[in-house]
Design a protein around this motif. Sequence first.
Motif, PDB file in Angstrom:
ATOM      1  N   ASN A   4       0.801  -1.232   0.000  1.00 34.94           N
ATOM      2  CA  ASN A   4       0.000   0.000   0.000  1.00 34.94           C
ATOM      3  C   ASN A   4       0.832   1.278   0.000  1.00 34.94           C
ATOM      4  OD1 ASN A   4      -2.644  -1.228   0.139  1.00 34.94           O
ATOM      5  ND2 ASN A   4      -2.141  -1.807   2.243  1.00 34.94           N
ATOM      6  N   ILE A  15       0.728   5.926   3.349  1.00 41.59           N
ATOM      7  CA  ILE A  15      -0.649   5.505   3.614  1.00 41.59           C
ATOM      8  C   ILE A  15      -0.692   4.545   4.796  1.00 41.59           C
ATOM      9  CG2 ILE A  15      -2.592   4.190   2.652  1.00 41.59           C
ATOM     10  CD1 ILE A  15      -1.708   5.346  -0.104  1.00 41.59           C
ATOM     11  N   LEU A  33      -8.336   6.636   2.770  1.00 39.38           N
ATOM     12  CA  LEU A  33      -7.004   6.042   2.643  1.00 39.38           C
ATOM     13  C   LEU A  33      -7.020   4.666   1.982  1.00 39.38           C
ATOM     14  CD1 LEU A  33      -5.357   6.927   6.083  1.00 39.38           C
ATOM     15  CD2 LEU A  33      -4.626   7.734   3.834  1.00 39.38           C
ATOM     16  N   PRO A  68      -7.111   1.917  -0.431  1.00 38.88           N
ATOM     17  CA  PRO A  68      -7.054   1.935  -1.898  1.00 38.88           C
ATOM     18  C   PRO A  68      -7.925   0.856  -2.510  1.00 38.88           C
ATOM     19  CG  PRO A  68      -5.162   0.764  -1.028  1.00 38.88           C
ATOM     20  CD  PRO A  68      -5.961   1.240   0.178  1.00 38.88           C
ATOM     21  N   SER A 115      -5.896  -4.066   0.790  1.00 42.34           N
ATOM     22  CA  SER A 115      -6.692  -3.030   1.448  1.00 42.34           C
ATOM     23  C   SER A 115      -7.017  -3.395   2.890  1.00 42.34           C
ATOM     24  CB  SER A 115      -7.993  -2.803   0.668  1.00 42.34           C
ATOM     25  OG  SER A 115      -7.720  -2.395  -0.656  1.00 42.34           O
ATOM     26  N   THR A 166       4.914   9.848   4.347  1.00 44.49           N
ATOM     27  CA  THR A 166       4.460  10.211   2.996  1.00 44.49           C
ATOM     28  C   THR A 166       5.643  10.616   2.126  1.00 44.49           C
ATOM     29  OG1 THR A 166       2.336  10.969   3.888  1.00 44.49           O
ATOM     30  CG2 THR A 166       2.935  11.722   1.679  1.00 44.49           C
ATOM     31  N   VAL A 205       0.396   8.063  -4.675  1.00 44.98           N
ATOM     32  CA  VAL A 205      -0.672   8.511  -3.776  1.00 44.98           C
ATOM     33  C   VAL A 205      -1.731   9.215  -4.622  1.00 44.98           C
ATOM     34  CG1 VAL A 205      -1.265   9.892  -1.749  1.00 44.98           C
ATOM     35  CG2 VAL A 205       0.994   8.822  -1.915  1.00 44.98           C
ATOM     36  N   GLN A 229      -6.401   9.708  -1.588  1.00 41.54           N
ATOM     37  CA  GLN A 229      -5.542   9.340  -0.462  1.00 41.54           C
ATOM     38  C   GLN A 229      -4.824  10.551   0.126  1.00 41.54           C
ATOM     39  OE1 GLN A 229      -3.426   6.299  -2.590  1.00 41.54           O
ATOM     40  NE2 GLN A 229      -4.616   4.651  -1.659  1.00 41.54           N
ATOM     41  N   GLY A 267      -7.179  11.807   2.394  1.00 43.21           N
ATOM     42  CA  GLY A 267      -7.187  10.949   3.575  1.00 43.21           C
ATOM     43  C   GLY A 267      -6.040  11.259   4.518  1.00 43.21           C
TER      44      GLY A 267
END
Length: 285
Positions: free
Chosen positions: A90, A94, A136, A138, A151, A255, A266, A270, A273
């Motif tokens: 992911n 995130i 967030l 996905p 997820s 991030t 991203v 997101q 998020g």
Amino acid sequence: MAYLYLLLSSICSLTIAHLLKVTESRNLRTLNTLTVNYLVAGVFALFVGYTGALSATLSSHITVLLIFCAVVGAFFIGNFVAYSKSVHANGVGITIAAMRLSLLVPVVISIYWYAEYLNAIKIIGIIGVFGAMILLIPKKNNIKIGSISASWLLVGIFVLTGFADASLKIYEEEFSTNLNELTFMGLVFTAAFVIGLVISLFQKGKLITRQEAILGTAIGIPNLYSSIFLIYALGGISGSVAYPVVNILNVLGGTLLGLFIWDDTVTRKQWAGIGAAIIAITLLL
């Protein structure tokens, strides 16, 4: 000085995320690597934190304490396995955002178990947590980690991290006057090591490879000091300042780490998020 400790705590947390991503990218066995990590962190914490004989009060509750540490250790190693898989599938930013949102769990436990006050701002923060999680997660149903969708790893991390953090609140309320932080963390890490070792013994192949041992050792020290630096910071500033700052640093740093080091993607949803996560974290604390 307290803010320097918060920065160092965040750097340690981001180092762990990076090294777990390395573990996955090299197709090493996550559980075996984490088992070495907990051995290193546990031995070091017990060595530094040992203060001699147990107090009479703690001695009478030693069985309860050891069971509690074993349960917390299971949460820790289970969470890190899911965390390692998620940073690979992911992305770093995130995954860290989902992990930091788990602050909702200890907040709720503090309210209902220890009768702490729930005000309107925290209610908004709780609603914000759920909104941020929706943004967030996905659409990666086609990506599987075993039989689990990538997820769902974010949901698992949210729950496992939440209960692991809540256990620290329970330690603070029930055991902290008789057992120092390093000794407690040493017992938890040792329990996580034993759990990881037992499971690893049933796996095929070599118990620990050289690369797994090196990475596990490298993870162990920042894993321990991410907590120690936070404890040091709490000695200089209040928790209502320290926790939001360190968690926001982790979300923003994760991030950037994902974008610039690991080329994570991203989406706009997101990004929203991540922004909602930062706001929710601030409101909850």
